[in-house]
Design a protein around this motif. Structure first.
Motif, mmCIF file in Angstrom:
data_model
loop_
_atom_site.group_PDB
_atom_site.id
_atom_site.type_symbol
_atom_site.label_atom_id
_atom_site.label_comp_id
_atom_site.label_asym_id
_atom_site.label_seq_id
_atom_site.Cartn_x
_atom_site.Cartn_y
_atom_site.Cartn_z
ATOM 1 N N ILE A 81 0.853 -1.177 0.000
ATOM 2 C CA ILE A 81 0.000 0.000 0.000
ATOM 3 C C ILE A 81 0.896 1.237 0.000
ATOM 4 N N GLU A 82 0.636 2.161 -0.924
ATOM 5 C CA GLU A 82 1.352 3.432 -0.909
ATOM 6 C C GLU A 82 0.542 4.413 -0.065
ATOM 7 N N MET A 83 1.189 5.019 0.922
ATOM 8 C CA MET A 83 0.547 6.013 1.772
ATOM 9 C C MET A 83 1.086 7.385 1.386
ATOM 10 N N ARG A 84 0.183 8.269 0.955
ATOM 11 C CA ARG A 84 0.548 9.628 0.553
ATOM 12 C C ARG A 84 -0.054 10.609 1.544
ATOM 13 N N GLU A 85 0.780 11.478 2.112
ATOM 14 C CA GLU A 85 0.325 12.487 3.070
ATOM 15 C C GLU A 85 0.562 13.869 2.477
ATOM 16 N N GLY A 86 -0.429 14.749 2.638
ATOM 17 C CA GLY A 86 -0.263 16.088 2.095
ATOM 18 C C GLY A 86 -1.297 17.047 2.635
ATOM 19 N N SER A 87 -1.392 18.206 1.971
ATOM 20 C CA SER A 87 -2.374 19.214 2.342
ATOM 21 C C SER A 87 -2.943 19.830 1.072
ATOM 22 N N HIS A 88 -4.135 20.415 1.213
ATOM 23 C CA HIS A 88 -4.799 21.015 0.064
ATOM 24 C C HIS A 88 -5.598 22.222 0.531
ATOM 25 N N LEU A 89 -5.374 23.374 -0.117
ATOM 26 C CA LEU A 89 -6.103 24.608 0.144
ATOM 27 C C LEU A 89 -6.565 25.135 -1.212
ATOM 28 N N PRO A 90 -7.800 24.787 -1.608
ATOM 29 C CA PRO A 90 -8.282 25.231 -2.922
ATOM 30 C C PRO A 90 -8.221 26.745 -3.024
ATOM 31 N N PRO A 91 -7.926 27.313 -4.174
ATOM 32 C CA PRO A 91 -7.763 26.684 -5.480
ATOM 33 C C PRO A 91 -6.324 26.267 -5.782
ATOM 34 N N GLN A 92 -5.464 26.243 -4.786
ATOM 35 C CA GLN A 92 -4.071 25.863 -5.021
ATOM 36 C C GLN A 92 -3.967 24.377 -5.337
ATOM 37 N N MET A 93 -2.851 24.009 -5.936
ATOM 38 C CA MET A 93 -2.588 22.595 -6.209
ATOM 39 C C MET A 93 -2.306 21.884 -4.886
ATOM 40 N N PRO A 94 -2.677 20.615 -4.766
ATOM 41 C CA PRO A 94 -2.369 19.856 -3.551
ATOM 42 C C PRO A 94 -0.855 19.770 -3.325
ATOM 43 N N LEU A 95 -0.458 19.768 -2.080
ATOM 44 C CA LEU A 95 0.950 19.657 -1.707
ATOM 45 C C LEU A 95 1.190 18.265 -1.124
ATOM 46 N N LEU A 96 2.038 17.497 -1.767
ATOM 47 C CA LEU A 96 2.416 16.175 -1.270
ATOM 48 C C LEU A 96 3.594 16.350 -0.323
ATOM 49 N N HIS A 98 4.667 13.763 2.067
ATOM 50 C CA HIS A 98 5.380 12.527 2.397
ATOM 51 C C HIS A 98 4.687 11.361 1.699
ATOM 52 N N ARG A 99 5.478 10.389 1.290
ATOM 53 C CA ARG A 99 4.904 9.148 0.758
ATOM 54 C C ARG A 99 5.814 7.991 1.111
ATOM 55 N N CYS A 100 5.178 6.829 1.355
ATOM 56 C CA CYS A 100 5.935 5.639 1.709
ATOM 57 C C CYS A 100 5.104 4.406 1.357
ATOM 58 N N TRP A 101 5.761 3.259 1.361
ATOM 59 C CA TRP A 101 5.086 1.985 1.093
ATOM 60 C C TRP A 101 4.930 1.223 2.390
ATOM 61 N N LEU A 102 3.749 0.622 2.574
ATOM 62 C CA LEU A 102 3.440 -0.141 3.779
ATOM 63 C C LEU A 102 3.009 -1.552 3.409
ATOM 64 N N HIS A 103 3.222 -2.490 4.321
ATOM 65 C CA HIS A 103 2.632 -3.817 4.185
ATOM 66 C C HIS A 103 1.167 -3.710 4.596
ATOM 67 N N LEU A 104 0.368 -4.679 4.215
ATOM 68 C CA LEU A 104 -1.065 -4.634 4.506
ATOM 69 C C LEU A 104 -1.370 -4.471 5.983
ATOM 70 N N ASP A 105 -0.656 -5.186 6.867
ATOM 71 C CA ASP A 105 -0.913 -5.071 8.304
ATOM 72 C C ASP A 105 -0.504 -3.698 8.847
#
Length: 74
Positions: free
Chosen positions: A28-43, A45-52
């Protein structure tokens, strides 16, 4: 979990913090970010996790960090 799961936490400035879990390959890829419309979303952090790990992380975000399940933000 279907292909994608969104968790969102509103911010005082009208924006949102988000976490998006996306199933892919063997994990599972986990993507963390923020969004304040109308701006583009800001990513932030991202990482890969096992299902558990995904389940533990999702529960932590929902119970302790104020996130809620959501429809996709964008």
């Amino acid at each position: 979990m279907p292909g994608s799961l969104w968790l969102v936490r509103p911010r005082t400035d009208g924006g949102n913090d988000y976490v998006n879990f996306v199933r892919g390959g063997t994990g599972i890829e986990m993507r963390e970010g923020s969004h304040l419309p109308p701006q583009m979303p800001l990513l932030k952090h991202r990482c890969w996790l096992h299902l558990d790990e995904e389940e533990r992380q999702r529960i932590l975000l929902l119970r302790q960090q104020g996130f809620q399940s959501s429809e996709p933000l964008f």
